[in-house]
Design an enzyme around this catalytic site. Structure first.
Site, PDB file in Angstrom:
ATOM      1  N   GLY A  17      43.774  75.134 152.068  1.00  0.00           N
ATOM      2  CA  GLY A  17      43.355  73.899 152.723  1.00  0.00           C
ATOM      3  C   GLY A  17      42.587  72.916 151.860  1.00  0.00           C
ATOM      4  N   SER A  18      42.740  73.006 150.531  1.00  0.00           N
ATOM      5  CA  SER A  18      41.983  72.057 149.700  1.00  0.00           C
ATOM      6  C   SER A  18      42.535  70.629 149.845  1.00  0.00           C
ATOM      7  CB  SER A  18      41.969  72.495 148.231  1.00  0.00           C
ATOM      8  OG  SER A  18      43.209  72.291 147.618  1.00  0.00           O
ATOM      9  N   ASN A  19      43.824  70.502 150.125  1.00  0.00           N
ATOM     10  CA  ASN A  19      44.359  69.149 150.338  1.00  0.00           C
ATOM     11  C   ASN A  19      43.910  68.581 151.686  1.00  0.00           C
ATOM     12  OD1 ASN A  19      46.125  67.962 148.147  1.00  0.00           O
ATOM     13  ND2 ASN A  19      46.861  70.082 148.197  1.00  0.00           N
ATOM     14  N   ARG A  70      63.285  79.011 166.221  1.00  0.00           N
ATOM     15  CA  ARG A  70      62.659  78.036 165.329  1.00  0.00           C
ATOM     16  C   ARG A  70      62.448  76.710 166.064  1.00  0.00           C
ATOM     17  NH1 ARG A  70      65.501  75.453 160.111  1.00  0.00           N
ATOM     18  NH2 ARG A  70      63.733  74.209 159.423  1.00  0.00           N
ATOM     19  N   ARG A  96      56.322  76.246 155.466  1.00  0.00           N
ATOM     20  CA  ARG A  96      57.542  76.393 156.265  1.00  0.00           C
ATOM     21  C   ARG A  96      58.307  75.075 156.237  1.00  0.00           C
ATOM     22  NH1 ARG A  96      57.827  80.735 159.787  1.00  0.00           N
ATOM     23  NH2 ARG A  96      55.901  81.948 159.866  1.00  0.00           N
ATOM     24  N   LEU A  98      60.278  72.284 158.103  1.00  0.00           N
ATOM     25  CA  LEU A  98      60.317  71.766 159.470  1.00  0.00           C
ATOM     26  C   LEU A  98      61.714  71.233 159.786  1.00  0.00           C
ATOM     27  CD1 LEU A  98      56.901  69.927 159.344  1.00  0.00           C
ATOM     28  CD2 LEU A  98      57.438  71.943 160.735  1.00  0.00           C
ATOM     29  N   HIS A 114      53.589  68.019 147.023  1.00  0.00           N
ATOM     30  CA  HIS A 114      54.235  69.124 146.320  1.00  0.00           C
ATOM     31  C   HIS A 114      53.787  69.100 144.851  1.00  0.00           C
ATOM     32  CE1 HIS A 114      57.236  72.137 145.486  1.00  0.00           C
ATOM     33  NE2 HIS A 114      57.594  71.437 144.425  1.00  0.00           N
ATOM     34  N   ASP A 146      62.086  65.002 154.942  1.00  0.00           N
ATOM     35  CA  ASP A 146      63.339  65.073 155.702  1.00  0.00           C
ATOM     36  C   ASP A 146      63.650  66.550 155.924  1.00  0.00           C
ATOM     37  OD1 ASP A 146      64.373  66.005 153.338  1.00  0.00           O
ATOM     38  OD2 ASP A 146      65.470  64.176 152.837  1.00  0.00           O
ATOM     39  N   VAL A 149      64.278  70.830 151.559  1.00  0.00           N
ATOM     40  CA  VAL A 149      63.099  71.483 150.987  1.00  0.00           C
ATOM     41  C   VAL A 149      62.552  70.602 149.869  1.00  0.00           C
ATOM     42  CG1 VAL A 149      62.245  73.518 149.744  1.00  0.00           C
ATOM     43  CG2 VAL A 149      63.942  73.780 151.553  1.00  0.00           C
TER      44      VAL A 149
END
Ligand code: GAR
Length: 209
Positions: A17-19, A70, A96, A98, A114, A146, A149
């Site tokens: 969770g640093s971002n 899912r 994950r 989406l 990323h 989108d 990945v």
């Protein structure tokens, strides 16, 4: 956003969770016209949840195992973010992919960070991929999400040098420092209407803040 209004965002985080923290810090010191409305995690043990609670940010857990499909899981994730009032979703180490079931609920207002210069090195272990390939420049990317990945229109990128003696740890730390700078900047651009989700297949046009 109209002047004076804060863009409510939900941070989706699976781990450290640093971002999320970088976004929360930027919001809390008034550096960006946004506020973190909730942290939503698929991992009940994510340190990101503790960070959120410690700062009075609502923390919600939505676990994959509690849903039959899912689509049902993605619906529950979107419900949690929307119930908190979020109008922008920031994936912050959310591990994950989406589906359109989630993405369509936010009208393209879903972004990700990323740790590579996309389109190079999508997926897991991006920093290791960069070292293994032998690139001399690495970095991070913020992009609209989108259904792929680590694909989707790029908003901002930052680069760092790869040093000859780098390990995955040293390179990751150098990139992370840039991530924490870049993510709030991307949110500020969106909040100010300087970039918006483009139509499918189009590049994102960014106007200077
Ligand atoms: C960050 O380096 C982020 O870029 C990466 O996971 C880390 C999460 O750190 N995300 C991805 O690799 C997504 N494909 P954090 O939990 O401290 O923000």
């Amino acid at each position: 956003m109209p002047p004076g209004e804060l863009l409510p965002l939900a941070a989706l985080a699976s781990g450290r969770g640093s971002n999320f923290q970088a976004l929360q810090d930027a919001c809390a010191r008034g550096a960006i016209p946004a506020r973190v409305a909730a942290v939503v995690s698929d991992n009940p043990r994510a340190p990101a949840l503790e960070r959120a609670r410690a700062q009075g940010v609502p923390a919600v857990v939505v676990e994959r195992k509690d849903y039959a499909s899912r689509a049902a899981f993605d619906t529950a994730l979107a419900d949690a973010a929307l119930a908190a009032g979020a109008r922008l979703v920031c994936l912050a180490g959310f591990m994950r992919v989406l589906s359109p079931v989630f993405l369509e609920r936010f009208g393209g207002m879903v972004i990700n960070i990323h740790p590579s210069l996309l389109p190079a090195f999508p997926g897991l272990d991006a920093q290791k991929q960069a070292l293994d390939y032998g690139v001399k420049v690495a970095g991070c990317t913020v992009h609209f999400v989108d259904a792929g990945v680590d694909t989707g229109p790029i908003i901002l990128q930052a680069c760092v040098p790869v040093e000859p003696d780098d390990t995955v740890e040293t390179l990751s730390a150098r990139i992370l420092e840039q991530e924490h700078r870049l993510y709030p900047k991307a949110v500020a651009l969106i909040a100010a209407g300087k970039v918006a989700p483009p139509a499918a297949g189009r590049v994102a046009r960014v106007t200077a803040l």
